[in-house]
Design a protein around this motif. Structure first.
Motif: not given
Length: 416
Positions: A72-74, A93
């Motif tokens: 998700c890269e979140h 992150l």
């Protein structure tokens, strides 16, 4: 709250308390990079990255450690979980430039194919992987959990492992695998099997402008960059053995002439000869429907006339698709009235190109080496080979299935 969520907060706090390095505080231009020194899987490493590059991208694109997957890269899915200074953290992150002097462990450090960590072996035993995309994150999260709480009860595992999402919803098998390791090693989890105190060589930096974004007229004429192969397992290993009509000495006459040899490789051309067997070259290839154009450095590090063997190191980049590094060995032996040509390559891919399936990448690479061998044979026998064009997507689509059918038929004939 799962253990991973709590530890992520711990890591964030620790990073905020980390002494700020000069590189982290210097003002730099958007296209400049900063050096970051850290330890990865027990090996010192240095990467040169733009300040915006995350740890996950630095591991994958600069060190070739593509076992750390990006979801998700979140910070939600947990696919990119690694250990930073001994605690689980989301690599997507964290900025790489925040981690100067940090100790990082990725899934590659957990074990090796011939020496799996008990967690990896248990995941295989319990089929705790379906598509496998979340498996590196699951393994690192489970390692962190059992390392800190080896006696944890099975009932606690679902919540404690909830920091990493499985898109296949195969949670039961994952819990079974972790529970078995917890029960087998109640007094402490075995140490990782692939964290050695040897040098980890950095890959070419992709934090700055892409080298492949420049045209031939803009090629750096000062020479090639030093080529250092990553120590991680290659993305694709290729071994093509083929019988040809030309004699070994005829083949060697072509192999000892790099310009003629390059003409045998589909879509390849030498751009600059810097002397001392160092070159700048370009190769075009179609990987499925995607056309790629790589520009990079070539260094022939071994040219043995006695054994008719050439070994070369290559590193190249495509502006939009990523980097490729390869160690290529071509050797010729006498076989009957002709020769046997062996072409072996260990290919490391990073960036978007690494997202193509290994099978497709392997098929395309083998097809290229097959064409290379045929062209080498023709040129060695004095026949100017037909123009060796870059493999097209259509030709590849037709040729690869045909090759697989021929291989299957050969195996069937061999059994009878």
């Amino acid at each position: 709250m799962s253990t991973l969520h709590r530890l992520k907060q711990t890591v964030s706090t620790r990073i905020q308390q980390r002494p700020v390095t000069q590189a982290a505080t210097s003002r730099i231009a958007p296209d400049e990079t900063v050096p970051v020194n850290f330890t990865v899987n027990g090996r010192p490493a240095t990467v040169h990255v733009a300040p915006r590059v995350t740890l996950s991208d630095a591991l994958r694109d600069h060190l070739g450690l593509t076992g750390t997957h990006i979801g998700c890269e979140h910070g939600v899915c947990g696919m990119c979980t690694v250990l930073v200074d001994g605690d689980a953290a989301r690599a997507c992150l964290l900025l790489a430039c925040q981690l100067d002097s940090a100790e990082i462990m990725t899934v590659e450090g957990l074990g090796k194919p011939e020496d799996l960590h008990p967690l990896q072996a248990s995941f295989g035993k319990h089929h705790a992987l379906q598509c496998g995309f979340c498996t590196p994150g699951q393994l690192m999260s489970a390692y962190d959990l059992l390392d800190k709480d080896p006696g944890i009860g099975r009932d606690e595992l679902p919540e404690q492992l909830s920091g990493v999402l499985c898109r296949c919803t195969g949670y039961r098998n994952i819990v079974d695998a972790v529970a078995e390791v917890a029960e087998t090693h109640p007094n402490g989890l075995p140490a990782p099997r692939n964290c050695a105190a040897t040098e980890l060589l950095p890959r070419a930096s992709v934090g700055g402008p892409s080298r492949s974004a420049v045209g031939v007229d803009e090629v750096d004429l000062e020479g090639i960059a030093e080529i250092r192969m990553p120590q991680a397992e290659p993305t694709v290993s290729i071994a093509v053995h083929q019988q040809v009509r030309a004699e070994p000495q005829q083949l060697w006459s072509v192999m000892s002439d790099t310009e003629r040899l390059a003409r045998c490789l589909p879509g390849a051309e030498l751009v600059v000869d810097f002397g001392n067997d160092r070159y700048k070259g370009r190769v075009q290839v179609a990987l499925g429907p995607v056309k790629l154009a790589f520009l990079g450095d070539i260094h022939v590090v071994e040219r043995d006339e006695t054994t008719h063997t050439i070994r070369a190191l290559v590193q190249a980049a495509d502006a939009s698709s990523g980097n490729v590094q390869a160690e290529v060995v071509v050797a010729v032996d006498a076989a009957g009235s002709g020769s046997a040509v062996r072409a072996d390559a260990r290919v490391h891919m990073t960036g978007r190109i690494a997202q193509f399936g290994r099978s497709l990448a392997s098929d395309v690479s083998k097809d290229m080496f097959g064409q290379f061998t045929a062209a080498l044979d023709a040129m060695a026998r004095g026949e100017e080979p037909a123009e060796v064009k870059p493999p097209s997507a259509l030709a590849m689509t037709l040729r690869i299935p045909a090759a697989r059918v021929r291989a299957l038929l050969n195996r069937i004939r061999g059994r009878n």
